[in-house]
Design an enzyme around this catalytic site. Structure first.
Site, PDB file in Angstrom:
ATOM      1  N   HIS A 279      49.081  20.206  55.528  1.00  0.00           N
ATOM      2  CA  HIS A 279      48.837  21.351  56.391  1.00  0.00           C
ATOM      3  C   HIS A 279      47.394  21.839  56.336  1.00  0.00           C
ATOM      4  O   HIS A 279      46.722  21.972  57.356  1.00  0.00           O
ATOM      5  CB  HIS A 279      49.777  22.504  56.018  1.00  0.00           C
ATOM      6  CG  HIS A 279      49.590  23.720  56.876  1.00  0.00           C
ATOM      7  ND1 HIS A 279      48.674  24.710  56.571  1.00  0.00           N
ATOM      8  CD2 HIS A 279      50.198  24.116  58.027  1.00  0.00           C
ATOM      9  CE1 HIS A 279      48.718  25.650  57.495  1.00  0.00           C
ATOM     10  NE2 HIS A 279      49.636  25.313  58.385  1.00  0.00           N
TER      11      HIS A 279
ATOM     12  N   HIS B 159      60.539  22.861  59.272  1.00  0.00           N
ATOM     13  CA  HIS B 159      59.118  23.190  59.118  1.00  0.00           C
ATOM     14  C   HIS B 159      58.509  22.470  57.914  1.00  0.00           C
ATOM     15  O   HIS B 159      58.871  22.755  56.782  1.00  0.00           O
ATOM     16  CB  HIS B 159      58.986  24.709  58.957  1.00  0.00           C
ATOM     17  CG  HIS B 159      57.598  25.226  59.028  1.00  0.00           C
ATOM     18  ND1 HIS B 159      57.167  26.289  58.267  1.00  0.00           N
ATOM     19  CD2 HIS B 159      56.534  24.850  59.774  1.00  0.00           C
ATOM     20  CE1 HIS B 159      55.911  26.562  58.547  1.00  0.00           C
ATOM     21  NE2 HIS B 159      55.503  25.693  59.457  1.00  0.00           N
TER      22      HIS B 159
END
Length: 222
Positions: A50, A8
């Site tokens: 992100h 991740h």
């Protein structure tokens, strides 16, 4: 296909997320694929971060879309790391990549890079945005795509099919056997995120999922 482990944002549990340092660490830890997030800079560069703003993960402030690549390069993304370009990640690691489109406008730029570099066998594209998944499916027929959801209604499987997604990536904290069975009946692969504890991994195994996204390298050998 065998069970797939996905790092991740690299391995954000141990390294600054979405940095080359994190991606290299994930590859060395033995993940099967690396997940990252994509936005477009003010001048159209495909950058890896992100959030829509730089505030949380760098020493800067403001929106990515309001900054040029040169301005983004001046920021510290953690431990001296710089905000990487998507293509720099491709050069730094050899692992398969799951590229998440955060900014819908990035879909076309991503498709261009995938085509130019011949990445159809290495890159899988994911997004929370149905329209981004559908656009990639239209621009690059046959490329594996993933619809992501954190909260979802009874139509999530139909949404995935309508967008042309081959896989659903769903929040492990809300995943139910009913949703898994519906996805299977529709011929979809299904992965869970973010799987960071032995208990969560046990649930993934019990549901017979195709993979899991994790922040923690120790999960890989469990």
């Amino acid at each position: 296909m065998s069970f797939v482990t996905i790092g991740h944002r690299g391995l954000m549990g141990v390294e600054p997320e979405n940095t080359l340092r994190s991606f290299v660490r994930a590859e060395r830890a033995g993940v099967d694929a690396i997940e990252l997030d994509l936005h477009l800079s003010k001048d159209g560069a495909l950058v890896v971060m992100h959030d829509a703003e730089v505030d949380r993960t760098t020493d800067g402030t403001g929106r990515i879309a309001d900054k040029t690549l040169a301005e983004l390069r001046e920021l510290d993304a953690g431990q001296g790391e710089r905000v990487p370009l998507f293509e720099e990640v491709l050069d730094a690691v050899g692992s398969p990549v799951q590229a998440e489109i955060k900014d819908v406008a990035a879909a076309r730029a991503l498709a261009e890079v995938i085509t130019r570099r011949g990445l159809a066998g290495r890159v899988e594209v994911s997004s929370f945005h149905d329209e981004a998944v559908a656009e990639i499916a239209e621009l690059l027929p046959g490329l594996p795509t993933v619809l992501i959801a954190s909260r979802w209604g009874p139509d999530v499987v139909e949404r995935a099919r309508a967008a042309g997604a081959a896989t659903l990536a769903l929040n492990i904290r809300r995943l139910t056997l009913e949703t898994v069975e519906q996805a299977r009946a529709a011929g979809l692969r299904i992965i869970a995120w973010v799987v960071n504890t032995p208990e969560q991994l046990s649930l993934v195994r019990a549901f017979g999922l195709d993979g899991a996204t994790t922040d923690r390298p120790e999960i890989l050998g469990a």
